[in-house]
Design a protein around this motif. Structure first.
Motif, PDB file in Angstrom:
ATOM      1  N   CYS A  44       0.846  -1.193   0.000  1.00 33.25           N
ATOM      2  CA  CYS A  44       0.000   0.000   0.000  1.00 33.25           C
ATOM      3  C   CYS A  44       0.881   1.243   0.000  1.00 33.25           C
ATOM      4  O   CYS A  44       1.695   1.441   0.900  1.00 33.25           O
ATOM      5  CB  CYS A  44      -0.914   0.001   1.231  1.00 33.25           C
ATOM      6  SG  CYS A  44      -1.765   1.572   1.434  1.00 33.25           S
TER       7      CYS A  44
ATOM      8  N   CYS B 158      -1.968   6.062  -1.378  1.00 35.79           N
ATOM      9  CA  CYS B 158      -2.418   7.058  -2.350  1.00 35.79           C
ATOM     10  C   CYS B 158      -3.806   7.598  -2.015  1.00 35.79           C
ATOM     11  O   CYS B 158      -4.219   8.616  -2.554  1.00 35.79           O
ATOM     12  CB  CYS B 158      -2.447   6.444  -3.741  1.00 35.79           C
ATOM     13  SG  CYS B 158      -3.580   5.043  -3.883  1.00 35.79           S
ATOM     14  N   ALA B 159      -4.533   6.864  -1.166  1.00 37.34           N
ATOM     15  CA  ALA B 159      -5.890   7.272  -0.763  1.00 37.34           C
ATOM     16  C   ALA B 159      -6.909   7.224  -1.904  1.00 37.34           C
ATOM     17  O   ALA B 159      -7.935   7.881  -1.833  1.00 37.34           O
ATOM     18  CB  ALA B 159      -5.884   8.653  -0.083  1.00 37.34           C
TER      19      ALA B 159
ATOM     20  N   CYS C  87      -8.691   4.888  -2.270  1.00 48.03           N
ATOM     21  CA  CYS C  87      -9.818   4.171  -1.643  1.00 48.03           C
ATOM     22  C   CYS C  87     -10.496   5.003  -0.553  1.00 48.03           C
ATOM     23  O   CYS C  87     -11.499   4.565   0.000  1.00 48.03           O
ATOM     24  CB  CYS C  87      -9.286   2.875  -1.032  1.00 48.03           C
ATOM     25  SG  CYS C  87      -7.958   3.163   0.155  1.00 48.03           S
TER      26      CYS C  87
ATOM     27  N   CYS D  82      -8.303   0.065  -5.747  1.00 47.41           N
ATOM     28  CA  CYS D  82      -6.889  -0.297  -5.598  1.00 47.41           C
ATOM     29  C   CYS D  82      -6.370  -1.067  -6.808  1.00 47.41           C
ATOM     30  O   CYS D  82      -5.173  -1.205  -6.986  1.00 47.41           O
ATOM     31  CB  CYS D  82      -6.680  -1.099  -4.306  1.00 47.41           C
ATOM     32  SG  CYS D  82      -4.949  -1.214  -3.824  1.00 47.41           S
TER      33      CYS D  82
END
Ligand SMILES: Cc1cc2nc3c(=O)[nH]c(=O)nc-3n(C[C@H](O)[C@H](O)[C@H](O)COP(=O)(O)OP(=O)(O)OC[C@H]3O[C@@H](n4cnc5c(N)ncnc54)[C@H](O)[C@@H]3O)c2cc1C
Ligand code: SF4
Ligand code: SF4
Lengths: 386, 455
Positions: free
Chosen positions: A16, A19-20, A22, A79
């Motif tokens: 992960c 990046c946000a 999600c 994602c």
């Protein structure tokens, strides 16, 4: 080993890049409710890493947080363009840890007990499962088997009835297991009770094999997702037969000209993709093909549709409505209002979504009618069913 | 005291404050390799008043306050290095007004560009420059760092050059000011200049240290009627530097929206240039395309099928496979338009030849009379953490020594340690301004302006 389920995902967790993508209340119902990033996949991944690094305890706050995730898979979809993390498998592993730690929410126990005792989550008699089919004389053996599932056998039995009547028009009589049809165990999978779920999976596959079926058609998308995706991917159990959702089966019949929806239905409809049929099983086109084949319909898409459809508030495993009823309704309200913006009828093919929408409609008085796609198709074929 | 602060915060924010360990953990990283940092509280304000109250309380109890939008930045610009309260601005996400005559959009600072673009599109409007930071980056976050990415920057520069008209800011002591024309009572935010100096600019690039931005009025424009995409491959950076400079030379009427050049660390042969062209008519776009093609061909560029360029810009909210090669770190910043090549050479010397770190790329895009070169590193956490720190430390020192202005400064694990020694008296001036506005050093302590280290 500490956190034996979660630790299997350790490498995945480090992929992960935060990046946000999600972290978006328009797609993630849990983030919308919780409000903090712990409610979104990015946050849960940072939490999972901290658990594995002994920086965080597995608290009751965390159990609550995990059960507020609807397992709808929208974050996983986001994602896909980022780190391709299978977020919901990670959340499921965390739920499994909570069971190992004895932090299982008590409010879920009655459903579990009923399932064990009666073979369905409602605690209804086993020998009433096939009652809806009494007048159809369906054989118990055959190449094409229809698997109905608990929800549609007991709660939404007009859907299997409509399905059988449609098939009659195409000259098809499927095999049906009647009272011997077991629960698929989908609810248990999402509760994190995989060992129990495995028993259901094995039992289901065994009785289906005995029927001689080469292909199994499911109208309940949860049962369909269980056999098609969850058994092989989560339980490691592969089914030896072809697996089809009723909408795929029916769209084929329409394409082949075996059924012709000719009765005009003048309604403004929109299609709600159930998580288990859409994101979990990637069936997006077949239901829309059916809608397009019905004369008179005005079909409008909601802003959030297909891969980025918004959850109905029930979620995979229908856990949130039991534990956090108000939250679940809030999400349902948002979705129904979105449907109302573009249509008078919200069509879907999931008994859980239908129940949820009906509940929310009556609770908040939102003027949009929830309807099963199979029933709508039956009506367009001139079948008298509601 | 923490208990007391908590009570006060609950009074202001109700359920929108948390100190649960799981919630705090969820805010522990930005996208840089900077290590996990935990706040004591996270709050999600919904109004300017709440922020104002928060800052007054923070001053009373001397608790540090950090602020972030989408949290997608990558230079340790909001990580709460001194603990305290972290303000998550994403509940302040309203679009307040889109004025189609003034060509302005006024939004709360936590509004995402993604949300704003959807609304502008419905009205045939578009905004000017943009980064490619995905659906969570906020207008406020981009503005206070004067960000810019390979989208529109060739023509419009970084955020703040021409796209910010006015701001509403809560000062570190809690007072609220409005910059630009709206500094006057009952005057709308139609002009950047209000009374006296341009204090809109003052906050652009301030990295949250001089105030919390609560509202931003942006300049928007009619969406161009025609967009074209071009793809050229070059073999040497000297030519790319020249091409970038020529495309941007008609100052104010630059030929392209975007010119974006990059080279993979594993392929030192080819330099890929993605060009995004616009026009308010097909003829205008065609003319620009023709001129750009001439410039590129004259400098050895070989034209390719433009599909990948179109695909990238069309999926600008969700760039594909972004972490396929690992998670990210960047070293980069601004250099003059004719000074790009030395930065390429140093990248090759240090990163490729000395460290043999091929899992990286060198990228650069021009903006009005400048380039923004950067090295993008892909690495694996946690295994390559130490390595990434070492390589980027050596590279950053050299780049800053060569005169690169880091794209922003951030905290102790950002660019701050490299930048401070280069700033001479200017840094002292910043400190004085900060002291004046934030006497208790409440807002973003340790970020950009380090008050603790007296000269
Ligand atoms: C996939 C991806 C691609 C990216 N591409 C680019 C690119 O092309 N170009 C580029 O420049 N960056 C890029 N970024 C980085 C990042 O997205 C941008 O810098 C973006 O502007 C950050 O916005 P944010 O809202 O996430 O800011 P945050 O990270 O939340 O904050 C940035 C800074 O602003 C401050 N801040 C935030 N909100 C406020 C406020 N309301 N008031 C005062 N201070 C505030 C914070 O303290 C911090 O110092 C990329 C990131 C990702 C994940
Ligand atoms: S989209 Fe994937 S990589 Fe990005 S923050 Fe969410 S989980 Fe992490
Ligand atoms: S599965 Fe759905 S509810 Fe859960 S984090 Fe992902 S998007 Fe949110």
């Amino acid at each position: 080993m500490k956190f034996r389920h979660l630790s299997q995902f350790e490498k995945e967790l480090w992929k992960c890049g935060r990046c946000a993508y999600c972290v978006d209340e328009e797609i993630c119902p849990s983030y919308r409710l919780i409000g903090f990033e712990s409610g979104a996949a990015k946050g849960r991944i940072l939490i999972a890493r901290a658990l594995l690094n002994n920086k965080l305890d597995f608290s009751s706050d965390l159990v609550e947080n995990l059960n507020l995730c609807f397992m709808c898979g929208a974050c996983k979809e986001r994602c896909k363009t980022a780190a391709k993390i299978d977020t919901i498998k990670i959340f499921l592993a965390m739920r499994k840890e909570s069971i190992d730690l004895g932090l299982y929410p008590e409010k879920l126990l009655p459903r579990y007990e009923k399932l064990k005792q009666f073979g369905n989550p409602f605690g209804l008699p086993k020998d009433e499962r096939g009652s809806w089919a009494e007048e159809y004389n369906l054989p118990s053996k055959g190449e094409t088997l229809y698997f109905v599932g608990c929800y549609e056998s007991y709660v939404h039995s007009n859907i299997p009835e409509a399905f059988i009547k449609i098939l009659e028009k195409a000259g098809i009589t499927p095999a049906y297991l009647g009272n011997d049809e077991p629960c698929c165990g989908h609810l248990l999978i999402w509760e994190g009770r995989l060992e129990d779920a495995k028993e259901y999976a094995k039992q289901g596959i065994k009785v289906i094999e005995k029927s001689g079926a080469k292909r199994v058609v499911f109208s309940c998308p949860a049962c369909y997702a269980a056999f098609k995706v969850e058994y092989p991917e989560i339980l490691g159990i592969k089914s030896p037969f072809e697996i089809l959702h009723a909408t795929e089966f029916l769209a084929n019949l329409i394409e082949q000209g075996k059924i012709r929806p000719e009765k005009e239905i003048k309604e403004r409809v929109t299609y709600h993709d159930p998580c288990s049929l859409g994101r979990h099983s990637e069936v997006y086109d077949a239901p829309r093909k059916i809608l397009r084949s019905i004369p008179g319909l005005e079909v409008n898409e909601m802003e959030r549709n297909g891969r980025f459809s918004f959850c109905c508030g029930s979620g995979s495993g229908a856990i949130t409505p039991i534990l956090y009823e108000d939250f679940s309704k809030k999400i349902g309200k948002l979705r129904l209002e979105e449907a109302k913006n573009v249509a008078d009828v919200v069509v879907t093919e999931c008994p859980q979504c239908l129940s949820q929408f009906r509940l929310v409609k009556s609770e908040y008085g939102i003027n949009v009618e929830p309807k099963s796609l199979i029933i709508l198709l039956a009506q367009a074929l001139g079948i008298n069913i509601t | 005291m923490t208990e007391e602060v908590h009570k006060v915060l609950i009074n202001i924010f109700g359920p929108r404050v948390t100190n649960k360990p799981i919630d705090l953990q969820a805010y522990s990283r930005d996208i840089s390799p900077a290590r996990e940092t935990l706040a004591s509280f996270v709050v999600k304000p919904q109004s300017t008043d709440e922020i104002s109250n928060l800052l007054r309380v923070a001053n009373k109890y001397k608790v540090p306050v950090y602020v972030r939008g989408g949290g997608t930045s990558h230079w340790a610009g909001w990580l709460p290095v001194k603990g305290g309260i972290l303000v998550d601005m994403r509940s302040m996400n309203k679009i307040i007004e889109i004025n189609e005559e003034h060509l302005t959009a006024t939004v709360q600072a936590g509004c995402t560009w993604y949300k704003l673009e959807k609304e502008l599109k419905k009205r045939g409007l578009a905004y000017l420059a943009s980064e490619l930071g995905g659906p969570s980056m906020t207008v406020g976050g981009s503005i206070v760092k004067a960000g810019g990415g390979p989208y529109g920057t060739c023509k419009y520069g970084l955020h703040g050059y021409c796209d910010v008209v006015a701001l509403e800011v809560v000062l570190p002591t809690g007072e609220v000011i409005r910059t630009g024309s709206q500094a006057y009572k009952n005057v709308p935010p139609f002009d950047r200049f209000g009374a006296g100096p341009d204090l809109t600019s003052f906050f652009i690039g301030s990295e949250g240290t001089l105030g919390i931005i609560t509202e931003v009025t942006l300049r928007v424009r009619p969406a161009p009627e025609k967009e074209e995409y071009l793809y050229f491959v070059f073999k040497n950076w000297k030519n790319v530097e020249k091409v970038g400079s020529l495309i941007c030379r008609p100052f104010g009427d630059e030929l392209a929206y975007t010119f974006y050049a990059f080279q993979d660390g594993a392929d030192l042969e080819n330099i890929h240039c993605f060009i995004h062209v616009y026009g308010y008519s097909s003829e205008e776009a065609e003319l620009r395309v023709k001129k750009i093609k001439e410039i590129c061909s004259r400098h050895g560029g070989k034209e390719q099928d433009s599909e990948p360029v179109k695909a990238m810009y069309e999926s600008k909210w969700f760039l594909t496979d972004i972490f396929e090669r690992g998670v990210w770190h960047f070293v980069g910043g601004s250099v003059p338009i004719n000074n790009l090549v030395p930065f390429v050479e140093v990248w090759k010397d240090i990163v490729i030849n000395k460290y043999k770190f091929l899992n990286c790329a060198f990228g650069a895009w021009p903006y009005p009379r400048a380039w923004l070169p950067y090295v993008q590193f892909y690495y694996k956490e946690p295994d390559e953490w130490d390595l990434i720190w070492e390589v980027t430390d050596v590279l950053t020192k050299e780049y800053v020594r060569m005169g690169m202005i880091p794209y922003r400064i951030g905290g102790p694990e950002g660019f701050l340690p490299y930048v401070k020694p280069q700033l001479n008296g200017y840094y002292e001036f910043l400190k004085r301004l900060k002291k004046f506005l934030d006497p208790n050093n409440i807002l973003q302590p340790g970020i950009l302006i380090d008050q603790e280290e007296e000269p």
